[in-house]
Design an enzyme around this catalytic site. Sequence first.
Site, PDB file in Angstrom:
ATOM      1  N   MET A  33      56.125  -0.883  17.610  1.00  0.00           N
ATOM      2  CA  MET A  33      56.901  -1.810  16.777  1.00  0.00           C
ATOM      3  C   MET A  33      56.934  -1.294  15.340  1.00  0.00           C
ATOM      4  O   MET A  33      55.905  -0.869  14.798  1.00  0.00           O
ATOM      5  CB  MET A  33      56.259  -3.186  16.774  1.00  0.00           C
ATOM      6  CG  MET A  33      56.159  -3.788  18.141  1.00  0.00           C
ATOM      7  SD  MET A  33      57.456  -4.999  18.358  1.00  0.00           S
ATOM      8  CE  MET A  33      57.112  -5.476  20.057  1.00  0.00           C
ATOM      9  N   HIS A  55      53.364  -7.326  13.121  1.00  0.00           N
ATOM     10  CA  HIS A  55      52.853  -8.159  12.024  1.00  0.00           C
ATOM     11  C   HIS A  55      52.261  -9.465  12.571  1.00  0.00           C
ATOM     12  O   HIS A  55      51.270  -9.974  12.047  1.00  0.00           O
ATOM     13  CB  HIS A  55      53.977  -8.497  11.041  1.00  0.00           C
ATOM     14  CG  HIS A  55      54.562  -7.293  10.348  1.00  0.00           C
ATOM     15  ND1 HIS A  55      55.821  -6.829  10.627  1.00  0.00           N
ATOM     16  CD2 HIS A  55      54.045  -6.467   9.399  1.00  0.00           C
ATOM     17  CE1 HIS A  55      56.071  -5.767   9.851  1.00  0.00           C
ATOM     18  NE2 HIS A  55      55.016  -5.526   9.110  1.00  0.00           N
ATOM     19  N   GLY A  92      57.695  -6.940   4.705  1.00  0.00           N
ATOM     20  CA  GLY A  92      58.678  -7.837   5.301  1.00  0.00           C
ATOM     21  C   GLY A  92      59.373  -7.210   6.499  1.00  0.00           C
ATOM     22  O   GLY A  92      58.886  -6.253   7.074  1.00  0.00           O
TER      23      GLY A  92
END
Length: 278
Positions: A184, A37, A31
């Site tokens: 990231m 992602h 998450g």
Amino acid sequence: LITTGNVGETRNHIAAARASGRSIGFVPTMGALHDGHRGLIGTARAECGFVAVSIFVNPLQFAPGEDYGRYPRALAADVELCRDSGADLIFAPSAAEMYPEEQLTFVEVTKIGDNLCGRFRSGHFRGVATVVLKLFNVVQPDRAYFGEKDLQQLAVIRRMVRDMALPLSVVPVPTIREPDGLAMSSRNRYLSAAERRAAPVVYRALSRACEVARGGERDTKRIQAAGLVVLEREPLAKVQYFEVVDADMQPASQLTEPAYAAAAVFLGSTRLIDNIEL
Ligand code: PAF
């Protein structure tokens, strides 16, 4: 977009998708989703008929004293990013759903998991391999997508899949970077403004090592030294490791094919990792 925390429901949805002739793509995550992602989910979307994303902050892969308790949790925003990226199903179980009783069975990928992060994060890759195998058994994907930013994790999972003859393909997806080079990561949100300004030094150091290797240097000690010089000029950065390794994450005195420079660097209390292929 189906969202469920339940193992049985997830299996039913996957079985229905498979029965309708669709291939299953799987993106396991913890998450706090970001553009990295998005890249994983987008790649799965392009290659598979049905895309499942798991969101689970896995307690097994955090050592005592690490950031399990404060790891960012942002389910509502994560659901939106998954919807945007074209996912079909989110599996977001509780810890009790994943570990209804004490987990007594573990997967350990020796050698590949021992060096680099393995030296500093005791039990980390055992926790990762164990939860990923368990998630694979829930989702039963044809293809599973992992970011190259977590180079050692990718190597551990690929080897687990080969060693255990798991019937799926592991698909590596290139690291997505901020415009200034910072890879990231969900942990980037821990950085103070000053740390965030300093953080691109990690990629600059890796790029310097790459430049030296591309310039013909074969001695990995010299390549490593060139990267370390860059990091040592940044007072906010504290290097945990900066190493040149082969495909099995082992150090070698001469450059191998392939070879990677891999780094773990603290900015304040935030630990960032990154790597580059040499
Ligand atoms: O890379 C991650 O986010 C995690 O290590 C993973 C693969 C989802 C296992 O918990």
